[in-house]
Design a protein around this motif. Structure first.
Motif, PDB file in Angstrom:
ATOM      1  N   LEU A  69       0.829  -1.208   0.000  1.00  0.00           N
ATOM      2  CA  LEU A  69       0.000   0.000   0.000  1.00  0.00           C
ATOM      3  C   LEU A  69       0.862   1.256   0.000  1.00  0.00           C
ATOM      4  CD1 LEU A  69      -2.769  -1.110   2.526  1.00  0.00           C
ATOM      5  CD2 LEU A  69      -3.107  -0.583   0.095  1.00  0.00           C
ATOM      6  N   MET A  70       1.882   1.269   0.856  1.00  0.00           N
ATOM      7  CA  MET A  70       2.740   2.458   0.914  1.00  0.00           C
ATOM      8  C   MET A  70       3.598   2.604  -0.336  1.00  0.00           C
ATOM      9  SD  MET A  70       3.803   2.981   4.923  1.00  0.00           S
ATOM     10  CE  MET A  70       3.976   1.264   5.387  1.00  0.00           C
ATOM     11  N   ALA A  71       3.991   1.478  -0.947  1.00  0.00           N
ATOM     12  CA  ALA A  71       4.755   1.553  -2.194  1.00  0.00           C
ATOM     13  C   ALA A  71       3.927   2.193  -3.299  1.00  0.00           C
ATOM     14  CB  ALA A  71       5.219   0.160  -2.613  1.00  0.00           C
ATOM     15  N   GLU A  95       0.321  12.176  12.287  1.00  0.00           N
ATOM     16  CA  GLU A  95       0.883  12.033  10.943  1.00  0.00           C
ATOM     17  C   GLU A  95      -0.039  11.283   9.989  1.00  0.00           C
ATOM     18  OE1 GLU A  95       4.814  10.377  11.489  1.00  0.00           O
ATOM     19  OE2 GLU A  95       5.673  12.395  11.611  1.00  0.00           O
ATOM     20  N   TRP A  96      -0.761  10.304  10.487  1.00  0.00           N
ATOM     21  CA  TRP A  96      -1.658   9.554   9.600  1.00  0.00           C
ATOM     22  C   TRP A  96      -2.811  10.434   9.129  1.00  0.00           C
ATOM     23  CZ3 TRP A  96      -6.705   7.718   9.298  1.00  0.00           C
ATOM     24  CH2 TRP A  96      -6.919   6.679   8.377  1.00  0.00           C
ATOM     25  N   ARG A  97      -3.417  11.194  10.056  1.00  0.00           N
ATOM     26  CA  ARG A  97      -4.578  12.025   9.718  1.00  0.00           C
ATOM     27  C   ARG A  97      -4.207  13.256   8.893  1.00  0.00           C
ATOM     28  NH1 ARG A  97      -5.904  10.661  15.082  1.00  0.00           N
ATOM     29  NH2 ARG A  97      -4.959  12.603  15.805  1.00  0.00           N
ATOM     30  N   VAL A  98      -3.055  13.854   9.169  1.00  0.00           N
ATOM     31  CA  VAL A  98      -2.723  15.127   8.525  1.00  0.00           C
ATOM     32  C   VAL A  98      -2.522  14.977   7.024  1.00  0.00           C
ATOM     33  CG1 VAL A  98      -0.178  15.140   8.666  1.00  0.00           C
ATOM     34  CG2 VAL A  98      -1.461  17.275   8.986  1.00  0.00           C
ATOM     35  N   ILE A  99      -2.185  13.774   6.577  1.00  0.00           N
ATOM     36  CA  ILE A  99      -1.994  13.556   5.141  1.00  0.00           C
ATOM     37  C   ILE A  99      -3.285  13.827   4.370  1.00  0.00           C
ATOM     38  CG2 ILE A  99      -1.692  11.711   3.408  1.00  0.00           C
ATOM     39  CD1 ILE A  99       0.710  10.789   4.928  1.00  0.00           C
ATOM     40  N   VAL A 147       5.344   9.579   5.316  1.00  0.00           N
ATOM     41  CA  VAL A 147       5.117   8.172   4.937  1.00  0.00           C
ATOM     42  C   VAL A 147       6.332   7.320   5.295  1.00  0.00           C
ATOM     43  CG1 VAL A 147       4.667   6.594   3.024  1.00  0.00           C
ATOM     44  CG2 VAL A 147       3.507   8.792   3.107  1.00  0.00           C
ATOM     45  N   MET A 148       7.540   7.834   5.034  1.00  0.00           N
ATOM     46  CA  MET A 148       8.740   7.081   5.381  1.00  0.00           C
ATOM     47  C   MET A 148       8.826   6.855   6.886  1.00  0.00           C
ATOM     48  SD  MET A 148      10.383   6.335   2.574  1.00  0.00           S
ATOM     49  CE  MET A 148       8.758   6.084   1.863  1.00  0.00           C
ATOM     50  N   ASN A 149       8.498   7.872   7.668  1.00  0.00           N
ATOM     51  CA  ASN A 149       8.516   7.733   9.118  1.00  0.00           C
ATOM     52  C   ASN A 149       7.413   6.779   9.592  1.00  0.00           C
ATOM     53  OD1 ASN A 149       9.662   8.644  11.687  1.00  0.00           O
ATOM     54  ND2 ASN A 149       7.665   9.558  12.042  1.00  0.00           N
ATOM     55  N   HIS A 150       6.241   6.873   8.974  1.00  0.00           N
ATOM     56  CA  HIS A 150       5.128   5.979   9.320  1.00  0.00           C
ATOM     57  C   HIS A 150       5.499   4.524   9.027  1.00  0.00           C
ATOM     58  CE1 HIS A 150       0.946   5.011  10.172  1.00  0.00           C
ATOM     59  NE2 HIS A 150       0.889   4.300   9.056  1.00  0.00           N
ATOM     60  N   ALA A 151       6.211   4.320   7.936  1.00  0.00           N
ATOM     61  CA  ALA A 151       6.651   2.961   7.602  1.00  0.00           C
ATOM     62  C   ALA A 151       7.550   2.404   8.696  1.00  0.00           C
ATOM     63  CB  ALA A 151       7.381   2.953   6.260  1.00  0.00           C
ATOM     64  N   GLY A 152       8.437   3.248   9.219  1.00  0.00           N
ATOM     65  CA  GLY A 152       9.306   2.807  10.301  1.00  0.00           C
ATOM     66  C   GLY A 152       8.534   2.461  11.565  1.00  0.00           C
ATOM     67  N   ASN A 153       7.353   3.063  11.734  1.00  0.00           N
ATOM     68  CA  ASN A 153       6.547   2.811  12.929  1.00  0.00           C
ATOM     69  C   ASN A 153       5.655   1.579  12.815  1.00  0.00           C
ATOM     70  OD1 ASN A 153       7.553   5.093  14.256  1.00  0.00           O
ATOM     71  ND2 ASN A 153       5.981   6.427  13.376  1.00  0.00           N
ATOM     72  N   TRP A 166      -4.353   5.954   0.787  1.00  0.00           N
ATOM     73  CA  TRP A 166      -3.919   6.196   2.168  1.00  0.00           C
ATOM     74  C   TRP A 166      -4.962   5.725   3.172  1.00  0.00           C
ATOM     75  CZ3 TRP A 166       0.566   6.587   4.149  1.00  0.00           C
ATOM     76  CH2 TRP A 166       0.742   7.058   5.457  1.00  0.00           C
ATOM     77  N   ALA A 167      -6.221   5.753   2.805  1.00  0.00           N
ATOM     78  CA  ALA A 167      -7.282   5.311   3.710  1.00  0.00           C
ATOM     79  C   ALA A 167      -7.118   3.845   4.097  1.00  0.00           C
ATOM     80  CB  ALA A 167      -8.642   5.536   3.059  1.00  0.00           C
ATOM     81  N   PHE A 168      -6.427   3.049   3.288  1.00  0.00           N
ATOM     82  CA  PHE A 168      -6.250   1.620   3.558  1.00  0.00           C
ATOM     83  C   PHE A 168      -4.917   1.304   4.232  1.00  0.00           C
ATOM     84  CE2 PHE A 168      -9.419   1.659   0.178  1.00  0.00           C
ATOM     85  CZ  PHE A 168     -10.338   0.712   0.637  1.00  0.00           C
TER      86      PHE A 168
END
Length: 399
Positions: free
Chosen positions: A221-223, A281-285, A326-332, A388-390
């Protein structure tokens, strides 16, 4: 240790600066390339397709090559490959050779992009801030490049702009050798006092990292999200100059609008860090994408050069924070041991969007007109909202 950590981080920032410089160069050159090579929108867009092949080659081989030869060796090798592409372009070769040069530069830049993101995402301290700062440096590179390429586009030796690329890449090699000394990422992290991540049960059982990474829904999904996002970013930076010249009757200085876009990108990645943390970070996108869609509607529907230029810069401002988030979210949300390989794949595969969507834009424009740019961008931004919703908000369970 802290001094060594900052040296490593500074080197990664320079690598991203070089990648940004490369991405920001093409836009102001496109009208000159069409003139020199007598190429249509579709034909000149072949450079984006070949660039895609370079990025996809880097994306598919990043995890294997860095595990096999080490992070330090591969970033130096990738920079050298990129320099080969820049050298070919600097010679103003026949158009087929000029296009092939983007295969080399695409491969090299995909590694710099993926490697820098994967390394910073693996850090245990101030990851979010460092990711934002590093990607602000990407914006600085992409902002400065059009200022230079706009000038070179007017010269008989327009291709000499790539000599600047070669100089920047050479400096990058020196920094990489001093900071990483051809060692693996795990060794570099140990040097700054960070232990290697805990292995997953699958790794202990001998399961291949590729299988582990590609089993994760969040990775795919992130890719695809980053694939579309980078496509939006580079399509704006690459085609907005042509759009302004043809649709808003801008003059030869229209290339500076591309700098305005990347300047907004740079400022937004630092100035909006506080808002990212406050909203989440998830919502602000979602907020940023909706604002960008509104601004693009103004650029499309209001036939005014000045308001269009301002809105393009604001699009950059609100679009900018999305990639580092997104890169930071992936790390989380990804397993610690798989972060490096997964983010390497996400960043390098996603960066292929920098080639696919600009090519599609050129192909459509050759059949209709460059006026098709704005509705295409709005459709791509709407797709970002859906994808992003998924994307998971928390870490997935792993074996």
């Amino acid at each position: 240790m802290r001094r060594k950590a900052w040296i490593q981080f500074g080197t990664l920032c320079w690598s991203i600066y070089v990648a940004g410089w490369n991405d920001g160069t093409v836009g102001p050159l496109l009208p000159r390339l069409q003139e020199v090579y007598h190429a249509s929108y579709a034909v000149v867009s072949l450079i984006f397709i070949v660039n895609t092949l370079g990025f996809l080659t880097g994306a598919s081989s990043y995890m294997y090559l860095t595990d096999r030869f080490g992070f330090g060796v591969m970033v130096v090798f990738a920079t050298i490959v990129g320099m080969v592409g820049f050298a070919l372009s600097a010679s103003a070769p026949p158009f087929p050779v000029y296009v092939v040069a983007f295969l080399f530069s695409g491969f090299g830049m995909s590694f710099l992009d993926a490697g820098s993101n994967a390394f910073v995402a693996s850090l245990s301290e101030n990851t979010s801030n460092k990711m934002g700062i590093m990607h602000a440096l990407y914006g600085v590179g992409a902002m400065c490049a059009p200022l230079v390429s706009t000038q070179f586009a007017r010269f008989p030796r327009w291709s000499f702009v790539y000599l600047v690329h070669i100089g920047l890449a050479f400096i990058n090699i020196v920094f990489e050798l001093l900071a990483f000394r051809l060692r693996s990422q795990e060794d570099c992290l140990r040097e700054i006092g960070q232990p290697p991540p805990e292995k997953t049960k699958d790794s202990e059982a001998g399961v291949n990292k590729y299988k582990q990474v590609f089993r994760l829904r969040a990775v795919h999904l992130m890719a695809f999200f980053i694939f579309t996002y980078v496509g939006v970013e580079v399509t704006i930076g690459g085609w907005i100059v042509t759009y302004i010249i043809n649709e808003r009757h801008g003059g030869p200085n229209s290339g500076y609008i591309s700098s305005g876009f990347f300047g907004g990108l740079t400022v937004g990645r630092v100035a909006l860090l506080w808002l990212n943390k406050r909203i989440g970070e998830w919502r602000v996108i979602f907020l940023y994408i909706l604002i960008c869609i509104g601004l693009e509607l103004v650029v499309w529907l209001v036939p005014d050069l000045l308001s269009g230029a301002i809105c393009v810069s604001l699009v950059g401002f609100f679009l900018g924070p999305i990639f580092p988030i997104v890169m930071n979210h992936a790390g989380n949300v990804l397993p610690p041991e798989l972060i490096s390989g997964a983010i390497g794949w996400i960043a390098s595969f996603g960066s292929a969007g920098a080639a696919v969507f600009p090519f599609i834009t050129g192909a459509i424009a050759s059949r209709t007109s460059i006026a098709s740019l704005q509705p295409l961008l709005i459709a791509m931004m709407a797709a970002l909202l859906v994808i992003w919703a998924f994307v998971p908000r928390t870490r997935e369970a792993t074996k």
